[in-house]
Design a protein around this motif. Sequence first.
Motif, PDB file in Angstrom:
ATOM      1  N   LYS A 177      -3.068  81.781  46.657  1.00  0.00           N
ATOM      2  CA  LYS A 177      -2.502  81.767  45.311  1.00  0.00           C
ATOM      3  C   LYS A 177      -1.130  81.088  45.300  1.00  0.00           C
ATOM      4  O   LYS A 177      -0.799  80.357  44.363  1.00  0.00           O
ATOM      5  CB  LYS A 177      -2.401  83.190  44.766  1.00  0.00           C
ATOM      6  CG  LYS A 177      -3.747  83.829  44.455  1.00  0.00           C
ATOM      7  CD  LYS A 177      -3.569  85.234  43.903  1.00  0.00           C
ATOM      8  CE  LYS A 177      -4.928  85.860  43.562  1.00  0.00           C
ATOM      9  NZ  LYS A 177      -4.783  87.232  43.019  1.00  0.00           N
ATOM     10  N   ALA A 180      -1.654  77.421  45.533  1.00  0.00           N
ATOM     11  CA  ALA A 180      -2.112  76.897  44.256  1.00  0.00           C
ATOM     12  C   ALA A 180      -0.931  76.736  43.303  1.00  0.00           C
ATOM     13  O   ALA A 180      -0.821  75.734  42.584  1.00  0.00           O
ATOM     14  CB  ALA A 180      -3.160  77.826  43.647  1.00  0.00           C
ATOM     15  N   GLN A 183       1.001  73.654  44.249  1.00  0.00           N
ATOM     16  CA  GLN A 183       0.348  72.420  43.814  1.00  0.00           C
ATOM     17  C   GLN A 183       0.557  72.199  42.314  1.00  0.00           C
ATOM     18  O   GLN A 183       0.755  71.063  41.860  1.00  0.00           O
ATOM     19  CB  GLN A 183      -1.146  72.474  44.148  1.00  0.00           C
ATOM     20  CG  GLN A 183      -1.450  72.463  45.640  1.00  0.00           C
ATOM     21  CD  GLN A 183      -0.872  71.229  46.333  1.00  0.00           C
ATOM     22  OE1 GLN A 183      -0.903  70.127  45.798  1.00  0.00           O
ATOM     23  NE2 GLN A 183      -0.339  71.431  47.540  1.00  0.00           N
TER      24      GLN A 183
END
Length: 218
Positions: A177, A180, A183
């Motif tokens: 997580k 993510a 990103q």
Amino acid sequence: MSPAIHLAQQPEADELLGRSPLAALVGMLLDQQVPMEWAFSGPYTIATRMGHDGLDAHEIAARDPEAFAALLSEKPAVHRYPGSMAKRIQQLCRFLVDEYGGDAEAVWRDAASGKELLDRLEALPGFGKQKAQIFLALLGKQYGVGPEGWREAAGAYGEKDCYRSAADITGPESLAKVRAHKQEMKAAAKAAKASGAGSGSGSGSVSGSAKSTKNTGN
């Protein structure tokens, strides 16, 4: 009892992070421009190569700089930039020896408030405001160090149920997580940079977004 830490994703390295305040500080220092697991496994690698089961600020501070840099440069290297990080680690340890008698935990043991603790962390060599806030959040969320106002002092990193940084890593799922989130921040920074090209608008926010992703690994 030592907290159960999962930052290195390696049992021996995480065990050291859980019982050694200096290892936790060194891991946070290394958490820059390399994957988080690589950074936080660094303290265990250093200790092992020094022939110990832990780290000692006095010993590291007194090491010959070239020899210590060579130790970090052995394959596999402790960091992408082992020479410069060796200097930073020794600077940190010398500061701890001079200001805290080599006791890393003294940095936060008697801090009366989150603001005081943040100030102490920012004073450490190699710790800018962002890194200090992330480490403050890590202390509060996983090490049980919770002086009054620590969440506020940690800023966004102190928020509950967020996945912004190393402070929120408790296992593989949370690691995914955080990656993510990183990103998403990179994509947002790239888009902002593209939309602001030539106009000068958004330059400040681009810088802030890019900086916010540095300490979560590549």
